[in-house]
Design an enzyme around this catalytic site. Structure first.
Site, PDB file in Angstrom:
ATOM      1  N   LYS A 276       0.884  -1.278   0.042  1.00  0.00           N
ATOM      2  CA  LYS A 276      -0.217   0.035   0.165  1.00  0.00           C
ATOM      3  C   LYS A 276       0.756   1.312  -0.063  1.00  0.00           C
ATOM      4  CE  LYS A 276      -3.550  -1.768   2.995  1.00  0.00           C
ATOM      5  NZ  LYS A 276      -4.837  -1.979   1.712  1.00  0.00           N
ATOM      6  N   ARG A 350     -10.287 -11.362   1.473  1.00  0.00           N
ATOM      7  CA  ARG A 350     -11.241 -12.013   0.999  1.00  0.00           C
ATOM      8  C   ARG A 350     -10.961 -13.601   1.232  1.00  0.00           C
ATOM      9  NH1 ARG A 350     -10.834  -8.445  -4.445  1.00  0.00           N
ATOM     10  NH2 ARG A 350     -10.607  -6.597  -2.683  1.00  0.00           N
TER      11      ARG A 350
END
Length: 500
Positions: A276, A350
């Site tokens: 990130k 996920r």
């Protein structure tokens, strides 16, 4: 051990007249400038006419605006009255925010005892919830400038209401507020403190206090279960993963529903190899807010005596770019047998949820809800005050939405469509773990749907709502405890129609 502190205050429900409440400060809601509070007999006289003068000029009773007046006569026992602006239209969220703002203001003013008047049938339960939430001290590691102590004595005043009813509502509200504080306290902790093992330890400790069963699986047990998607996320970190399994099984519970609550528990998310940007990465300690919400709600259901069985599954990992980290292009086969091509290691939530959803079904869950700070795309779509809701069938989505509304969590349904399913197909595996930028919250939900089997399933994307970037009258900067109340409401009412 957490350094988060929660004051130990005495909460009581009173049915006496407002004039007879013996507190340092009495908080009174005012519903707009046209509300003269005439239903509270003698209040303007008690403050020497100051309320009417203020309403005619300086005090407009906009939300969270306050006006303080000293009690000068009329036989009133409170020393001061703080009038607090309220919107004309109220719901659970607005009432809780009003109450929390009263609690924060009382603390700022170093008040030792306070009362809140439940005018116009404001929910005593929700007021107690909001006041309880204000007890949490979020300055975990400050050595100075700590806030004043929370009022030692807190009264919620509902004149004319049955004493037993008020006492019950206060008790329930305090349990709900305490659950939200438990989740917020966990999510506020820095990643170097709240590792997956420490997260599991604290959840297990809380479960023991509430009397619910808790198992914590280490990496060997996770491997035995075939949860390779979860392990692939964890393998770049020196911190080993943990799978937390909570079971609430009340005596006499019906065979169905068995609610399966699954919460994302990434205690720190660097993004892995797909790292990130530095800006905002510090907030990624909050990437376990969904798991914290599940743990908190399970605890509250036991304390409230919820009538339905519930299972909580919380996969908890760190996502780091170590030498053993998963790489873009890797293919991993999950516990369900579905193979996933990893396109983006920052789409890790996920992956761990996929294995956890599968396992919740193995444990007997008949209805599934997962909660996750899953996608920035959902925050772009809905902002920071509304969570995204996905799921199937429509009846179950409506039930979850109704529970969220009753609990005071704003949610908004978003679609799952066939074209999004096509975007998640891989050339060399069953699925890819990331679609394009467009509709990212939807493609993430499509991915999770694959692992929910034929069960009714709902997905709450709380990426925008789990953290407050600014200080508000009702909420300091930090974790919000979002979805805790939604899951509690669902656990108390079950899987019936949304009108329940």
């Amino acid at each position: 051990m957490s350094r988060a502190t929660v004051a130990v205050s005495e909460f009581t429900g009173l049915t006496a007249r407002a004039a007879d409440v013996d507190v340092e400060v009495l908080f009174v809601p005012v519903f707009g400038a046209g509300d003269t509070v005439d239903d509270v007999g003698g209040i303007d006289e008690a403050v020497g006419g100051e309320l009417r003068r203020a309403l005619a000029g300086e005090f407009h009773a906009t939300p969270f605006e306050t006006f303080t007046a000293r009690v000068t006569g009329g036989g009133w026992r409170a020393q001061r009255v703080v009038f607090v602006g309220m919107p004309a239209e109220i719901d659970a969220e607005r009432v809780r925010r009003f109450a929390a703002s009263c609690g924060h203001l009382a603390r700022q003013r170093a008040v030792t005892s306070m009362g809140v008047l439940a005018r116009r049938d404001l929910s005593v339960r929700t007021i107690a919830d909001g006041l309880r939430s204000a007890e949490l001290d979020g300055g975990l590691y400050k050595s100075a400038d700590r806030p004043a102590a929370y009022p030692a004595r807190v009264a919620i005043v509902a004149p004319g209401t049955a004493a037993r009813e008020v006492a019950d509502e206060v008790r329930i509200g305090r349990v709900i507020g305490a659950a939200a504080n438990f989740a917020r306290g966990l999510a506020n902790e820095p990643g170097n403190v709240l590792t997956p093992r420490e997260f599991a330890r604290r959840v297990a400790e809380g479960a023991a206090e509430a009397g619910i069963a808790c198992e914590v699986f280490d990496e060997d047990r996770i491997r035995d279960l075939g949860m390779r998607l979860m392990l692939s996320v964890a393998q770049g970190s020196v911190e080993p993963p943990r799978l937390i399994v909570l079971r609430y099984e009340p005596a006499g519970a019906p065979a169905t529903p068995v609610l399966g609550f699954v919460g994302k528990g990434v205690t720190f998310d660097s993004g892995g190899i797909s790292i990130k940007p530095a800006e905002g990465m510090d907030r990624m300690k909050n990437d376990m807010a969904g798991g914290a919400a599940v743990a908190a709600a399970m605890r509250a259901l036991a304390e409230l005596g919820g009538p339905y069985r519930a299972i909580g599954v919380i996969p908890t990992v760190e996502n780091m770019p170590g030498g053993r980290a998963m790489r873009p292009g890797d293919v991993v086969i999950g516990a369900s047998g579905t193979s996933v091509e990893i396109l983006n290691t920052d789409a890790e939530g996920r992956l761990i949820l996929a294995d956890a959803l599968w396992y919740a079904q193995q444990l007997g869950a008949t209805h599934l809800v997962d909660v996750a700070t899953l996608t920035g795309a959902c925050m772009v779509a809905l902002g920071r005050h509304v969570s995204g809701l996905f799921g199937t069938p429509d009846e179950w989505v409506a039930t979850v939405r109704s529970a969220a509304t009753r609990g005071g969590d704003r949610v908004w349904p978003l679609p799952i469509y066939d074209e999004a399913r096509e975007e998640m197909r891989s050339e060399i595996a069953d699925l890819v773990n990331a679609g394009g930028r467009a509709g990212g919250a939807i493609t993430a939900a499509v991915f999770l749907r694959t692992f929910a089997g034929d069960r009714p399933w709902a997905h709450l994307d709380v990426a925008g709502t789990a953290w407050s970037d600014t200080k508000q009258p009702y909420q300091p900067k930090g974790s919000t405890g979002v979805a805790v109340r939604s899951l509690i409401e669902l656990g108390m009412t079950g899987a019936d129609s949304p009108s329940k």
